[in-house]
Design a protein around this motif. Sequence first.
Motif, PDB file in Angstrom:
ATOM      1  N   UNK A  14       0.810  -1.219   0.000  1.00 51.23           N
ATOM      2  CA  UNK A  14       0.000   0.000   0.000  1.00 51.23           C
ATOM      3  C   UNK A  14       0.843   1.270   0.000  1.00 51.23           C
ATOM      4  N   UNK A  15       2.038   1.208   0.593  1.00 51.43           N
ATOM      5  CA  UNK A  15       2.816   2.435   0.802  1.00 51.43           C
ATOM      6  C   UNK A  15       4.181   2.464   0.115  1.00 51.43           C
ATOM      7  N   UNK A  16       4.721   1.308  -0.281  1.00 49.75           N
ATOM      8  CA  UNK A  16       6.119   1.267  -0.706  1.00 49.75           C
ATOM      9  C   UNK A  16       6.373   2.105  -1.959  1.00 49.75           C
ATOM     10  N   UNK A  17       5.439   2.132  -2.902  1.00 50.07           N
ATOM     11  CA  UNK A  17       5.655   2.916  -4.123  1.00 50.07           C
ATOM     12  C   UNK A  17       5.784   4.400  -3.807  1.00 50.07           C
ATOM     13  N   UNK A  18       4.943   4.889  -2.895  1.00 52.05           N
ATOM     14  CA  UNK A  18       5.024   6.297  -2.504  1.00 52.05           C
ATOM     15  C   UNK A  18       6.347   6.595  -1.800  1.00 52.05           C
ATOM     16  N   UNK A  19       6.783   5.678  -0.947  1.00 48.90           N
ATOM     17  CA  UNK A  19       8.051   5.876  -0.239  1.00 48.90           C
ATOM     18  C   UNK A  19       9.196   5.952  -1.234  1.00 48.90           C
ATOM     19  N   UNK A  20       9.236   5.046  -2.182  1.00 51.69           N
ATOM     20  CA  UNK A  20      10.288   5.061  -3.206  1.00 51.69           C
ATOM     21  C   UNK A  20      10.249   6.370  -3.993  1.00 51.69           C
ATOM     22  N   UNK A  44       6.955  -6.688  -3.610  1.00 52.52           N
ATOM     23  CA  UNK A  44       8.107  -6.767  -4.521  1.00 52.52           C
ATOM     24  C   UNK A  44       7.768  -6.105  -5.854  1.00 52.52           C
ATOM     25  N   UNK A  45       6.638  -6.470  -6.423  1.00 55.08           N
ATOM     26  CA  UNK A  45       6.243  -5.943  -7.730  1.00 55.08           C
ATOM     27  C   UNK A  45       5.965  -4.438  -7.671  1.00 55.08           C
ATOM     28  N   UNK A  46       5.330  -3.995  -6.582  1.00 53.38           N
ATOM     29  CA  UNK A  46       5.018  -2.569  -6.446  1.00 53.38           C
ATOM     30  C   UNK A  46       6.289  -1.734  -6.349  1.00 53.38           C
ATOM     31  N   UNK A  47       7.278  -2.217  -5.600  1.00 51.23           N
ATOM     32  CA  UNK A  47       8.544  -1.497  -5.458  1.00 51.23           C
ATOM     33  C   UNK A  47       9.306  -1.476  -6.781  1.00 51.23           C
ATOM     34  N   UNK A  48       9.275  -2.588  -7.491  1.00 53.26           N
ATOM     35  CA  UNK A  48       9.964  -2.667  -8.778  1.00 53.26           C
ATOM     36  C   UNK A  48       9.337  -1.719  -9.791  1.00 53.26           C
ATOM     37  N   UNK A  49       8.012  -1.658  -9.791  1.00 55.46           N
ATOM     38  CA  UNK A  49       7.314  -0.765 -10.713  1.00 55.46           C
ATOM     39  C   UNK A  49       7.602   0.701 -10.401  1.00 55.46           C
ATOM     40  N   UNK A  50       7.891   1.004  -9.126  1.00 57.71           N
ATOM     41  CA  UNK A  50       8.179   2.378  -8.719  1.00 57.71           C
ATOM     42  C   UNK A  50       9.609   2.792  -9.065  1.00 57.71           C
ATOM     43  N   UNK A  51      10.429   1.851  -9.517  1.00 57.12           N
ATOM     44  CA  UNK A  51      11.779   2.184  -9.948  1.00 57.12           C
ATOM     45  C   UNK A  51      12.879   1.870  -8.956  1.00 57.12           C
ATOM     46  N   UNK A  52      12.569   1.120  -7.913  1.00 62.94           N
ATOM     47  CA  UNK A  52      13.589   0.767  -6.923  1.00 62.94           C
ATOM     48  C   UNK A  52      14.401  -0.437  -7.399  1.00 62.94           C
ATOM     49  N   UNK A  53      15.584  -0.590  -6.845  1.00 62.12           N
ATOM     50  CA  UNK A  53      16.372  -1.814  -7.024  1.00 62.12           C
ATOM     51  C   UNK A  53      15.849  -2.795  -5.983  1.00 62.12           C
ATOM     52  N   UNK A  54      15.210  -3.856  -6.405  1.00 65.95           N
ATOM     53  CA  UNK A  54      14.483  -4.733  -5.484  1.00 65.95           C
ATOM     54  C   UNK A  54      15.185  -6.087  -5.374  1.00 65.95           C
ATOM     55  N   UNK A  55      15.393  -6.514  -4.163  1.00 64.85           N
ATOM     56  CA  UNK A  55      16.001  -7.821  -3.884  1.00 64.85           C
ATOM     57  C   UNK A  55      15.197  -8.520  -2.794  1.00 64.85           C
ATOM     58  N   UNK A  56      15.491  -9.786  -2.582  1.00 69.50           N
ATOM     59  CA  UNK A  56      14.746 -10.568  -1.587  1.00 69.50           C
ATOM     60  C   UNK A  56      15.657 -11.003  -0.447  1.00 69.50           C
ATOM     61  N   UNK A  57      15.093 -11.049   0.749  1.00 67.66           N
ATOM     62  CA  UNK A  57      15.748 -11.636   1.916  1.00 67.66           C
ATOM     63  C   UNK A  57      14.772 -12.657   2.501  1.00 67.66           C
ATOM     64  N   UNK A  58      15.166 -13.926   2.502  1.00 70.92           N
ATOM     65  CA  UNK A  58      14.242 -14.993   2.878  1.00 70.92           C
ATOM     66  C   UNK A  58      14.243 -15.302   4.367  1.00 70.92           C
ATOM     67  N   UNK A  59      15.257 -14.854   5.078  1.00 73.58           N
ATOM     68  CA  UNK A  59      15.259 -15.042   6.533  1.00 73.58           C
ATOM     69  C   UNK A  59      14.379 -13.962   7.158  1.00 73.58           C
ATOM     70  N   UNK A  60      13.346 -14.379   7.868  1.00 72.61           N
ATOM     71  CA  UNK A  60      12.367 -13.422   8.364  1.00 72.61           C
ATOM     72  C   UNK A  60      12.929 -12.571   9.493  1.00 72.61           C
ATOM     73  N   UNK A  61      12.588 -11.289   9.476  1.00 72.42           N
ATOM     74  CA  UNK A  61      12.999 -10.393  10.552  1.00 72.42           C
ATOM     75  C   UNK A  61      13.760  -9.194  10.027  1.00 72.42           C
ATOM     76  N   UNK A  62      13.474  -8.024  10.583  1.00 74.84           N
ATOM     77  CA  UNK A  62      14.114  -6.798  10.118  1.00 74.84           C
ATOM     78  C   UNK A  62      15.627  -6.836  10.286  1.00 74.84           C
ATOM     79  N   UNK A  89      10.293  12.058   3.614  1.00 74.98           N
ATOM     80  CA  UNK A  89      11.560  12.081   2.873  1.00 74.98           C
ATOM     81  C   UNK A  89      12.236  13.441   2.913  1.00 74.98           C
ATOM     82  N   UNK A  90      11.514  14.493   3.259  1.00 76.66           N
ATOM     83  CA  UNK A  90      12.085  15.844   3.225  1.00 76.66           C
ATOM     84  C   UNK A  90      13.271  16.014   4.167  1.00 76.66           C
TER      85      UNK A  90
END
Length: 309
Positions: A14-20, A44-62, A89-90
Amino acid sequence: MQVAVLIPCYNEKQTVAKVVSDFKSALPNADIYVYDNNSTDGTFEAAEAAGAIVRREYRQGKGNVVRTMFRDIAADCYLLVDGDDTYPAKHAPDMCKLVLEKGCDMVVGDRLSTTYFTQNKRPFHNFGNRLVRKLINVMFRSNIDDIMSGYRAFSRLFVKSYPVTSEGFEIETDMTVFALDKNMLVESLPIDYQDRPEGSFSKLNTFSDGTKVLRTIFRLYKNYRPMRFFGFLSFVSVALGTVFFVPVLIEFIQTGYVARFPTLFVALFVILAGVMLFACGLILDNVSSTNRRMFELHFIRIKDKGGAE
């Protein structure tokens, strides 16, 4: 000077595209990285469409996501921000400027001095932030305004020397204490905070994650300040043993006999335990001091390499 914006995400479609988009506008020359942490909602798809470099991390947790980001990405300044659109972002250019021009190792986006307590509608989160701030500042004799902020800027030296050992949301506390222990240059920058938009939900569990943060604080205090930690336990143990021992000693002086042998044995055992705790504190304090000296040498080697890899 290369700036990398790091956005760890778990179910933030819901928010990642705006953040990017916002950070692209605020830092037009920066690389925007989104690391997706097993999202199931199309983040993943939303971030990629927004123009970010998108990768995956499969181990759960920040913490696991940040560990991989810090290992993989080379830059002169790293800006870490959540993908939930709560951090404007400002403020990013000012945070990066403190790293690149002033030489700060970590800049913390301070929510608690501005709008956090009015925007955040979760009272236990507000209480938890105050509690963690108080504990860290008392235990480590510091004056950090916002310990658990997810909006931070880092130098290359910090990123490439910080050993990420936390797996979850306690990583912000871990990073703060690490910087304080290693006498790094840390600054706070007041930022606006806005609560999540309607329909977006926090992944932070107030009680289970709060408990992990508290456990992390005391673990770090034991590891980084062992003399104070074990010295306090030693004082309590010796004081308690003395309370049991004194009546037995007075009775012996008055009568010449010891009538309460179990009490005497318990008192001596508790006092001995206190002495052993004090000895542990001395040994571990020496180890901690040696580790800090070794870190300084490691820090110099990283600095001598110069620039991004």
